[in-house]
Each structure stands twice: as structure tokens, then as C-alpha cells.
Write a protein that holds these residues in place. Structure first.
Motif, PDB file in Angstrom:
ATOM      1  N   VAL A  93      33.809  53.925  36.216  1.00  0.00           N
ATOM      2  CA  VAL A  93      33.898  53.133  35.796  1.00  0.00           C
ATOM      3  C   VAL A  93      35.249  52.713  35.473  1.00  0.00           C
ATOM      4  CG1 VAL A  93      33.385  50.501  34.839  1.00  0.00           C
ATOM      5  CG2 VAL A  93      32.324  51.883  36.203  1.00  0.00           C
ATOM      6  N   LEU A  94      35.310  53.135  33.736  1.00  0.00           N
ATOM      7  CA  LEU A  94      36.522  53.791  32.569  1.00  0.00           C
ATOM      8  C   LEU A  94      37.576  53.922  33.350  1.00  0.00           C
ATOM      9  CD1 LEU A  94      34.484  54.557  29.492  1.00  0.00           C
ATOM     10  CD2 LEU A  94      35.614  51.889  30.132  1.00  0.00           C
ATOM     11  N   ARG A  95      37.402  55.237  34.430  1.00  0.00           N
ATOM     12  CA  ARG A  95      38.809  56.058  34.674  1.00  0.00           C
ATOM     13  C   ARG A  95      39.192  54.713  35.620  1.00  0.00           C
ATOM     14  NH1 ARG A  95      36.522  60.597  37.846  1.00  0.00           N
ATOM     15  NH2 ARG A  95      35.120  61.007  35.696  1.00  0.00           N
ATOM     16  N   ALA A  96      38.033  54.492  36.608  1.00  0.00           N
ATOM     17  CA  ALA A  96      39.082  53.323  37.419  1.00  0.00           C
ATOM     18  C   ALA A  96      39.683  52.345  36.936  1.00  0.00           C
ATOM     19  CB  ALA A  96      37.662  52.913  38.356  1.00  0.00           C
ATOM     20  N   LEU A  97      39.282  51.846  36.274  1.00  0.00           N
ATOM     21  CA  LEU A  97      40.234  50.494  35.232  1.00  0.00           C
ATOM     22  C   LEU A  97      41.224  51.170  34.802  1.00  0.00           C
ATOM     23  CD1 LEU A  97      37.169  48.990  32.892  1.00  0.00           C
ATOM     24  CD2 LEU A  97      38.162  48.107  35.285  1.00  0.00           C
ATOM     25  N   ARG A 102      47.061  51.221  35.006  1.00  0.00           N
ATOM     26  CA  ARG A 102      47.868  52.107  34.662  1.00  0.00           C
ATOM     27  C   ARG A 102      49.015  51.233  35.774  1.00  0.00           C
ATOM     28  NH1 ARG A 102      47.046  58.181  35.457  1.00  0.00           N
ATOM     29  NH2 ARG A 102      45.075  56.860  34.670  1.00  0.00           N
ATOM     30  N   ASP A 103      48.746  51.381  37.488  1.00  0.00           N
ATOM     31  CA  ASP A 103      49.595  50.725  38.685  1.00  0.00           C
ATOM     32  C   ASP A 103      49.791  49.945  38.710  1.00  0.00           C
ATOM     33  OD1 ASP A 103      48.839  53.633  39.788  1.00  0.00           O
ATOM     34  OD2 ASP A 103      46.944  52.635  41.041  1.00  0.00           O
ATOM     35  N   ARG A 104      49.309  48.794  37.981  1.00  0.00           N
ATOM     36  CA  ARG A 104      49.118  47.496  37.062  1.00  0.00           C
ATOM     37  C   ARG A 104      50.814  47.221  36.370  1.00  0.00           C
ATOM     38  NH1 ARG A 104      45.077  44.322  35.115  1.00  0.00           N
ATOM     39  NH2 ARG A 104      46.597  42.388  34.790  1.00  0.00           N
ATOM     40  N   PRO A 105      51.701  46.369  36.349  1.00  0.00           N
ATOM     41  CA  PRO A 105      53.041  46.373  35.311  1.00  0.00           C
ATOM     42  C   PRO A 105      52.211  46.310  34.269  1.00  0.00           C
ATOM     43  CG  PRO A 105      53.519  44.784  37.197  1.00  0.00           C
ATOM     44  CD  PRO A 105      52.534  45.230  37.740  1.00  0.00           C
TER      45      PRO A 105
END
Length: 117
Positions: A93-97, A102-105
Motif C-alpha cells: 500500500v505504501l509503495r502504491a501511494l 510521484r506521478d502527480r504534479p
């Protein structure tokens, strides 16, 4: 834990085998080159290499009368990753978050610009 994972963790249990894996990280090495880095006898290093081969962590190929060993890093990474995701599911879950953030502005920079206006 699967038999394969048990073999991998048993192989990782000995410091000499962990050092062999580190020594193979840059690339292929002969059995003699590997053995030269240790004070242990050649047969002892050969046994360590056999354990690593059985666990699927190193591969070997023949080149004339030499045996060249190389690291099978993806096997180690997948096995340890599978184990960790079993015992530490929150890490998934932490890795997904973290990947999502990282993909968001950069919202922090946008917020700072808005605060200074």
C-alpha cells in the motif's frame, strides 16, 4: 513459505554466500576468481556455489575448461519481494501511494505559488 523460498533464504543465511552474490553483481566470474577472494578452501567455496545454484541465485556456464558464474538477481528480488509482501502487506500500500504521488504534479509547489500571490 514455498520450498523454493526456503532454499533462497537458506542460501542467504551464510555470510560467505551473501558475499559471493555481492562479488557477482558487476558480472560473470570464474570459480577461481571467486575462491581467490576468500580464505576458505576451494572445495568449501564450491559447496557454497552449489547451494547458490540450487537456490537459483547464480547460474553457471562452461567456457572451455572454466566454469563462469553469474548472479540471477531477478530471482533474488522476486523471492524477497514476495516474502516481504506476505509479512508486510502494508508495504504494498505504501509503495502504491508513493508511486501515485510521484506521478502527480507537485502540489506543494503549486500551493506555495498560490500562497505567495
Amino acid at each position: 513459505m514455498s520450498e523454493s523460498a526456503s532454499d533462497i533464504f537458506a542460501a542467504l543465511a551464510h555470510p560467505t554466500r551473501r558475499q559471493i552474490l555481492q562479488d557477482l553483481k558487476p558480472g560473470e566470474r570464474t570459480a577461481g576468481e571467486i575462491a581467490a577472494a576468500f580464505s576458505a578452501s576451494g572445495p568449501t567455496i564450491s559447496r557454497h556455489l552449489s547451494v547458490l545454484r540450487h537456490a537459483g541465485l547464480v547460474s553457471e556456464r562452461r567456457d572451455g575448461n572454466r566454469i563462469l558464474y553469474s548472479l540471477v538477481g531477478e530471482r533474488l528480488a522476486l523471492s524477497v519481494g514476495d516474502f516481504l509482501s506476505t509479512v508486510c502487506p502494508e508495504q504494498i500500500v505504501l509503495r502504491a501511494l508513493r508511486d501515485h504521488d510521484r506521478d502527480r504534479p507537485d502540489l506543494t509547489a503549486a500551493g506555495a505559488e498560490g500562497a505567495g500571490a
